[in-house]
Design an enzyme around this catalytic site. Structure first.
Site, PDB file in Angstrom:
ATOM      1  N   GLU A 184       0.893  -1.052   0.228  1.00  0.00           N
ATOM      2  CA  GLU A 184       0.044  -0.437  -0.177  1.00  0.00           C
ATOM      3  C   GLU A 184       0.526   1.429   0.408  1.00  0.00           C
ATOM      4  OE1 GLU A 184      -0.450  -3.166   2.008  1.00  0.00           O
ATOM      5  OE2 GLU A 184      -2.950  -3.433   1.977  1.00  0.00           O
ATOM      6  N   PHE A 189     -10.239  -7.716  14.937  1.00  0.00           N
ATOM      7  CA  PHE A 189      -9.380  -7.769  13.265  1.00  0.00           C
ATOM      8  C   PHE A 189      -9.159  -6.682  12.760  1.00  0.00           C
ATOM      9  CE2 PHE A 189      -8.686 -10.325   9.227  1.00  0.00           C
ATOM     10  CZ  PHE A 189      -7.296 -10.419  10.063  1.00  0.00           C
ATOM     11  N   GLN A 190      -7.924  -6.589  12.361  1.00  0.00           N
ATOM     12  CA  GLN A 190      -7.588  -5.675  11.136  1.00  0.00           C
ATOM     13  C   GLN A 190      -8.462  -4.632  11.655  1.00  0.00           C
ATOM     14  OE1 GLN A 190      -7.802  -7.013   7.012  1.00  0.00           O
ATOM     15  NE2 GLN A 190      -5.859  -8.187   7.649  1.00  0.00           N
ATOM     16  N   LYS A 231     -17.152  -0.258   7.224  1.00  0.00           N
ATOM     17  CA  LYS A 231     -18.050  -2.050   6.461  1.00  0.00           C
ATOM     18  C   LYS A 231     -19.052  -2.014   6.386  1.00  0.00           C
ATOM     19  CE  LYS A 231     -16.706  -6.543   4.806  1.00  0.00           C
ATOM     20  NZ  LYS A 231     -16.058  -8.230   5.290  1.00  0.00           N
ATOM     21  N   MET A 286      23.901   9.003   0.327  1.00  0.00           N
ATOM     22  CA  MET A 286      24.130  10.198   0.899  1.00  0.00           C
ATOM     23  C   MET A 286      24.393   9.839   2.361  1.00  0.00           C
ATOM     24  SD  MET A 286      24.375  12.901   0.620  1.00  0.00           S
ATOM     25  CE  MET A 286      23.084  13.977  -0.584  1.00  0.00           C
TER      26      MET A 286
END
Lengths: 196, 586
Positions: free
Chosen positions: B53, B115-116, B165, B477
């Site tokens: 993501e 969950f999640q 949801k 760098m």
């Protein structure tokens, strides 16, 4: 906190009008947290207009940083307006309650003290009394000082709220704009400028 | 008989996005966003499946920077959303308008550690311009509509809309009416007072040694033409910030190039000697000012920016003009006097001196492969017309120094946040936004490995990119800082890489290893001609250094220069491409 180029560190009083929506308090305090400020006091309540909350926030800082904070506050989408009223002619009050453990002679003295300082007696129990005072933070500090010898077992202070003196000032509630009732979903099906 | 209008929240997501002009989203499905994904199939939306993501947010960002439109990233709750954090912060720091749509667990489960479940609006609060938690179906369309408005107006930035949801699944019969957004506390376009405009004009007309500091705001505002007009009429030299590159063509006679830590020393010297700095859509970042105590000590400062919070933040300014740059310049330009200022331009020519001769671009390769040469060659062969994306680090600075951008929105790089792994996904976004343009990724071997999984996305979407990995076996760098400031103690900087060319081939893409200067041209030619994305693994000098450099906290004019012995070589006989076909002011 290090002082900025133009000023000593002192309490700055911000009055912030916000939309009364979930999470807005978090957005405001998060700004102070990000800059490492310790908020001395914060009080929130409904403003005159429906859907608008008014916050009074006291932070110790210098003038430069206070100006920067004000701009940062104004940037928040849900902030309607933010003012630094530190230098405005205004009434700055807080409410305090003190529970004193006192019986007998001491009890009488505490009650007399309350009368002399303008504090109110709001609860009397066999072993204790509760005094309530509404005044400037300095006066509340003074009251606490004279009560301390009698034994303060509990105290609560609301933190400062402010209102400008006189009829109109910078602090007039910003409700004239429009009510923040913007999550409108109309059942009207007769179109609109951008219907989906 | 007409059937009553009825939609699910999931359908409203796509209908609102289409209403905002969105046709492509970058995303990754999951449980809490499943209703939205299911509905997506019924709408003309191109979904690009990312591999992580973070990639989706960088793609949306790259899409936005290449096109000027809002980019959209979609993810599920919990890990899907937290993976977006780096990309959101990147967009925030570089004022890039993106909208992130995330699924959230059902509203009844919020706060239960379901969950999640993650408090995504809480997590992203300080790194978004604004965010929304939507739990009601009827709030979905207004929240998304507002999100696009907030993202693209004023100083642009990322906005996240977290939708539960159950809100996606719920039906509504209320047709959303999305008119003008009504945000009473949001004032995206301030206007400077007339008196301030007057003071600015007087300072500009009076200045003997003015310099324009050209920033990203010029591109966002679309004020390129006006800035040129201002510079040309008043004969004011221009220095660019990293994100300002492309705002003024590199071959414009008044454009000096990049300022700051790795800008040219003579450009920095011009800033230090100036009597007026005219800062346009830039924010005096520490990477461009060096020590603030000694920054442009004799210069009056005019700052034009849409975000008043930038005024007097780092540098105290004399005149601050808050507003959209293009609108402010429209007021300012009529009162700007034409001036000659050849004396000042002559002094700057003096500052420049022998810089070009010391520049590695004009030094022989002596059998070695230098990153500067690679980038210079890519620039030459692409005619300077490619869109280039970069990560952060040495390759980024070399790109800024040696790829000379003449077009706006042709350099897409993570400036403010300095995000490794930005370039590859950002290039995907840029290519999707501008499919007819040639797109090059220039990345280091470190940063490339952070998001190289997106090669699979590129393969699946059959996108044509060109990837140049500046591979020096170090986190370059950081190694350079260790060399200068940590006694060459290379802690954690040597990095092993896979065979990038073979890796690319394993995705069905092209890959080639380049080890000498002589091979560069052929490899670049073959890559450009290939229909597939080709990864070129340029194995360059391991301990090369970006010069010049202002050490942190030093005065801007005190730069570490390329050591003299290297500069003693004869300049290459090859034509000086920078000067070709233009009047050089310096």
């Amino acid at each position: 906190m290090t002082p900025g180029p133009d000023g000593r560190i002192r309490p700055h009083i911000f009055v912030v009008w916000v939309e009364d929506l979930p999470g807005v308090l978090n957005r405001v305090t998060s700004l102070f947290r990000r800059r490492g400020f310790n908020i001395e006091s914060l009080s929130v309540g409904p403003a005159r207009a429906p859907g608008v909350s008014r916050m009074t926030i006291v932070v110790r800082t210098d003038a430069t940083t206070a100006r920067r904070m004000l701009v940062q506050l104004s940037r928040l989408v849900n902030v309607l307006r933010a003012d630094d009223i530190t230098n405005e002619p205004a009434i700055h009050h807080e409410l305090a309650m003190f529970k004193i453990q006192a019986t007998g002679e001491e009890r009488t003295q505490v009650i007399q003290l309350a009368g002399a300082t303008g504090a109110r007696l709001v609860d009397i129990a066999p072993e204790s009394v509760v005094l309530e005072a509404t005044a400037s933070p300095q006066k509340i500090d003074g009251l606490a000082e004279v009560l301390r010898p009698y034994g303060i077992v509990e105290q609560v202070r609301t933190g400062l709220v402010g209102m400008a003196r006189g009829a109109a000032s910078v602090m007039t509630d910003p409700d004239a704009r429009k009510p923040p009732k913007r999550r409108r979903a109309s059942s009207d099906e007769s179109g609109g400028s951008h219907s989906v | 008989m007409t059937k009553r209008w009825r939609r699910t929240g999931a359908q409203l997501i796509w209908e609102t996005l289409l209403g905002e002009g969105v046709h492509t989203v970058f995303g990754y499905p999951g449980g809490a966003i499943l209703p939205a994904y299911d509905a997506m199939l019924d709408y003309p939306i191109r979904h690009i499946l990312v591999r992580h993501e973070q990639g989706a947010t960088h793609m949306a960002d790259g899409y936005s920077r290449a096109s000027g439109e809002v980019g959209v990233a979609v993810a599920t709750s919990g890990p899907g959303a937290t993976n977006m954090v780096t990309g959101i912060a990147t967009a925030m720091l570089d004022s890039s308008p993106i909208v992130c749509v995330t699924g959230q667990v059902g509203s009844a489960l919020i706060g239960t550690d379901a969950f999640q479940e993650t408090d995504v609006t809480g997590v992203t609060l300080p790194i978004t311009k604004h965010n929304y938690l939507v739990t009601e179906v009827d709030e979905i369309a207004p929240a998304l509509h507002e999100a696009f408005y907030v993202a693209r107006s004023g100083r642009p930035g990322p906005v996240l809309v977290d939708i539960t949801k159950d809100a996606q699944q719920a039906f509504t019969q209320r047709r959303p009416r999305l008119g003008k957004v009504d945000l009473p506390g949001y004032r995206p376009e301030p206007r400077p007072p007339e008196s301030e405009l007057q003071s600015a004009a007087e300072l500009i007309n009076r200045a003997e040694r003015p310099v324009i500091l050209a920033g990203h705001g010029i591109l966002i505002s679309g004020a390129m033409g006006q800035v040129r007009e201002l510079a040309e009429r008043a004969r004011i030299p221009i220095a660019m910030t990293l994100l300002g590159i492309g705002a003024i063509p590199a071959n414009h006679s008044l454009n000096m190039g990049m300022m700051g830590m790795h800008g040219e020393s003579w450009v920095n010297q011009a800033i230090q000697e100036a009597d007026l700095l005219l800062a346009l859509g830039m924010r005096f970042d520490d990477r461009v000012t060096g020590s603030l105590k000694t920054y442009a000590p004799n210069a009056a400062k005019i700052h034009i920016d849409i975000d008043p919070a930038e005024f007097n933040k780092n540098v105290r300014v004399d005149v601050a003009l808050a507003g959209d740059l293009s609108a402010v310049l429209a007021h300012l330009l009529p009162v700007i006097e034409a001036r000659d200022r050849s004396e000042w331009l002559g002094s700057i020519r003096g500052f420049k001196g022998d810089t070009a001769v010391r520049d590695i671009q004009n030094l022989p390769d002596m059998g070695k492969l230098y990153a500067a040469h690679v980038i210079h060659d890519i620039w030459r062969m692409t005619g300077g017309r490619a869109i280039v994306t970069t990560d952060v680090g040495q390759h980024q600075m070399w790109e800024a120094q040696y790829y000379r951008h003449n077009e706006p929105r042709s350099l897409i790089t993570s400036g403010g946040l300095g995000t490794m792994g930005f370039a590859l996904p950002a290039a995907v976004g840029a290519k999707v936004a501008r499919p007819d343009d040639e797109v090059w990724v220039i990345a280091g071997d470190g940063g490339f490995q952070m998001t190289m999984c997106e090669l699979a996305t590129i393969a699946q979407e059959r996108l044509k990119l060109n990837v140049a990995i500046i591979n020096n076996g170090y986190l370059g760098m950081v190694r350079q800082w260790q060399e200068f400031f940590y006694d060459r103690r290379y802690a954690g900087t040597p990095i092993l890489s896979p065979d990038f060319a073979a890796l690319a081939r394993s995705f069905g893409l092209g890959g080639e290893v380049v080890k000498t200067r002589q091979e560069v041209e052929g490899a670049v030619e073959r890559a450009r001609a290939d229909e597939r994305t080709v990864v070129l693994d340029f194995q360059v000098e391991k301990e090369d250094t970006v010069y010049p450099m202002v050490p942190t906290g030093a005065r801007l004019q005190d730069m570490i220069r390329r050591p003299g012995q290297e500069a003693d070589g004869d300049p290459e006989s090859e034509e000086e491409p920078v000067a070709a076909g233009r009047t050089v002011e310096w």
